[in-house]
Enzyme design. Structure first.
Site, PDB file in Angstrom:
ATOM      1  N   LYS A  66       0.840  -1.202   0.000  1.00 56.13           N
ATOM      2  CA  LYS A  66       0.000   0.000   0.000  1.00 56.13           C
ATOM      3  C   LYS A  66       0.876   1.254   0.000  1.00 56.13           C
ATOM      4  O   LYS A  66       2.082   1.186   0.242  1.00 56.13           O
ATOM      5  CB  LYS A  66      -0.921  -0.005   1.220  1.00 56.13           C
ATOM      6  CG  LYS A  66      -0.184   0.049   2.552  1.00 56.13           C
ATOM      7  CD  LYS A  66      -1.145   0.008   3.718  1.00 56.13           C
ATOM      8  CE  LYS A  66      -0.378   0.085   5.037  1.00 56.13           C
ATOM      9  NZ  LYS A  66      -1.274   0.125   6.202  1.00 56.13           N
ATOM     10  N   ARG A  76     -10.404   0.532  15.484  1.00 55.19           N
ATOM     11  CA  ARG A  76     -10.406   1.437  14.335  1.00 55.19           C
ATOM     12  C   ARG A  76     -11.353   0.898  13.280  1.00 55.19           C
ATOM     13  O   ARG A  76     -12.305   1.561  12.891  1.00 55.19           O
ATOM     14  CB  ARG A  76      -8.976   1.590  13.795  1.00 55.19           C
ATOM     15  CG  ARG A  76      -8.840   2.591  12.660  1.00 55.19           C
ATOM     16  CD  ARG A  76      -7.389   2.688  12.192  1.00 55.19           C
ATOM     17  NE  ARG A  76      -6.884   1.419  11.673  1.00 55.19           N
ATOM     18  CZ  ARG A  76      -5.629   1.233  11.263  1.00 55.19           C
ATOM     19  NH1 ARG A  76      -4.748   2.227  11.341  1.00 55.19           N
ATOM     20  NH2 ARG A  76      -5.238   0.055  10.805  1.00 55.19           N
ATOM     21  N   TYR A  84      16.557  30.713   6.523  1.00 53.82           N
ATOM     22  CA  TYR A  84      15.367  31.448   6.942  1.00 53.82           C
ATOM     23  C   TYR A  84      15.246  31.467   8.464  1.00 53.82           C
ATOM     24  O   TYR A  84      15.424  30.446   9.128  1.00 53.82           O
ATOM     25  CB  TYR A  84      14.115  30.809   6.355  1.00 53.82           C
ATOM     26  CG  TYR A  84      13.980  30.952   4.860  1.00 53.82           C
ATOM     27  CD1 TYR A  84      13.784  32.194   4.269  1.00 53.82           C
ATOM     28  CD2 TYR A  84      14.036  29.834   4.035  1.00 53.82           C
ATOM     29  CE1 TYR A  84      13.649  32.326   2.898  1.00 53.82           C
ATOM     30  CE2 TYR A  84      13.895  29.950   2.653  1.00 53.82           C
ATOM     31  CZ  TYR A  84      13.710  31.203   2.095  1.00 53.82           C
ATOM     32  OH  TYR A  84      13.578  31.333   0.742  1.00 53.82           O
ATOM     33  N   MET A 126      12.710  24.869   0.637  1.00 53.04           N
ATOM     34  CA  MET A 126      11.952  24.077  -0.326  1.00 53.04           C
ATOM     35  C   MET A 126      12.860  23.198  -1.180  1.00 53.04           C
ATOM     36  O   MET A 126      12.545  22.035  -1.451  1.00 53.04           O
ATOM     37  CB  MET A 126      11.119  24.983  -1.232  1.00 53.04           C
ATOM     38  CG  MET A 126      10.234  24.217  -2.209  1.00 53.04           C
ATOM     39  SD  MET A 126       9.286  25.286  -3.298  1.00 53.04           S
ATOM     40  CE  MET A 126       8.157  26.049  -2.131  1.00 53.04           C
TER      41      MET A 126
END
EC number: 5.1.1.1
Length: 357
Positions: free
Chosen positions: A34, A129, A254, A302
């Site tokens: 998955k 769950r 930053y 980024m």
């Protein structure tokens, strides 16, 4: 030149599957692929794990992708189907499904299918769950056993909530409850996840469901894959794109959240949160450069991240930097960041080039 690369070691994948077989030699194996095979690439991983007996996914789209690429082995939908409209698709593609709600049961009873489907009754033994509770089970199985659209006998599964916490009694209680509830039933059973395979042999039933251990990641806290003879499958790496002299008292990045207390040399590496490397990685997070661990410094950007190479460092632009994998266990990186390795390996973005070796 590619910037960020996730190198996937297919030999390590096969080795880890062999470790599973060594721990559960009498069991059939459902390889859990998955979430794009835990970030490793659904199709390449499934094709590598050809010795598994079946595959498991979370979404019907994942199963259909496997079928469209000529994967013919059984595929189990661990969350089941989400809509009655999915049932003809399941039947047409020979997909197996978990069943854990009354709505799913009713949909199965009312469907007009060309052939019955293999169903896995999911029992709630303590995860709370998904799953049918013990007090609901008699009425549920009475109807499921009569359902014309289900291959009989149906199979049964459950999922552990704390199998990675070896000192907790929860897993023992779940094993005992599942064994008690399923003793009268004829279908095949599955309990063990990755931690169950390694640490709870009483949970080894007809099937086991290895997930993260296939990818060379320990399921237990304060341990690494090598502790269990597992090999890391993913090595996330990039390169230095600049090496700069940096003076004591100067910040970097930053927010200026790191200030050097010495003259040093900083390296800028070509990876950032745009590639899936976590922005929350703190100062001191380990990075492997030219065979030695150096600390991340400053805020992750980024596209770039900065590391402190140390005074007099001779590293140069173009040298390799490893974020996790071979030589730097992902478990250690996750611990430093304050997350789990599952999250790191599944969150890489499409900008990262996948290289299979």
């Amino acid at each position: 030149m590619k910037a960020a690369i996730a190198q996937i070691n297919t030999a390590a994948l096969r080795h880890n599957l062999a470790v599973v077989k060594r721990h559960a030699p009498q069991c059939k194996i459902i390889a859990v692929v998955k979430a794009n095979a835990y970030g490793h690439g659904l199709l390449p991983v499934a094709r590598t794990l050809v010795d598994a007996d079946a595959y498991a996914v979370a979404r019907i789209e994942e199963a259909l992708m496997l079928r469209s690429c000529a994967v013919v082995k059984p595929i189990v939908l661990l969350e089941g189907f989400f809509s009655a409209a999915d049932l003809p698709v399941l039947a047409a593609n020979n997909l197996q499904t978990a069943v854990h709600t009354w709505e799913q049961l009713e949909a199965l009873e009312q469907a007009d299918l060309p052939a019955p489907v293999v169903a896995w009754l999911k029992l709630d033994t303590g995860m709370h769950r998904l799953g049918v509770r013990a007090d609901e089970m008699p009425a549920f199985i009475e109807r499921l056993a009569k359902c014309k659209n289900v291959v009989q006998p149906f199979n049964i599964m459950t999922h552990f909530s704390r199998s990675d916490e070896l000192e907790q009694p929860t897993t023992r209680e779940q094993i005992d409850l599942f064994s008690q509830l399923t003793a009268p039933l004829l279908g095949e059973r599955a309990m063990a996840n990755s931690a169950g395979i390694l640490a709870w042999p009483d949970s080894h039933c007809d099937w086991v469901r290895p997930g993260v251990i296939l990818y060379g990641v320990s399921p237990f806290p304060n341990t690494v894959a090598a502790d269990y003879d597992l090999q890391p499958v993913m090595t996330l790496k990039t390169q230095l794109i600049a090496v700069r002299d940096h003076k004591a008292g100067e910040p970097v990045g930053y927010g200026a959240n790191w200030v050097s207390d010495r003259d040093t040399r900083l390296g800028v590496i070509a990876i950032g949160y745009g590639d899936g490397y976590p922005r929350m990685a703190p100062n001191g997070t380990p990075v492997l450069v030219n065979g030695r661990i150096v600390p991340l410094v400053g805020r992750v950007s980024m596209d770039m991240t900065t590391v402190d190479l140390g005074p007099g460092a001779t590293d140069k632009a173009g040298d390799e930097a490893v974020l996790w994998g071979e030589g730097l266990p992902v478990e250690r990186v996750a611990d430093q960041i304050g997350t789990i390795p599952y999250e790191l390996i599944t969150k890489l973005t499409s900008r990262v080039f996948m290289e299979y070796v």
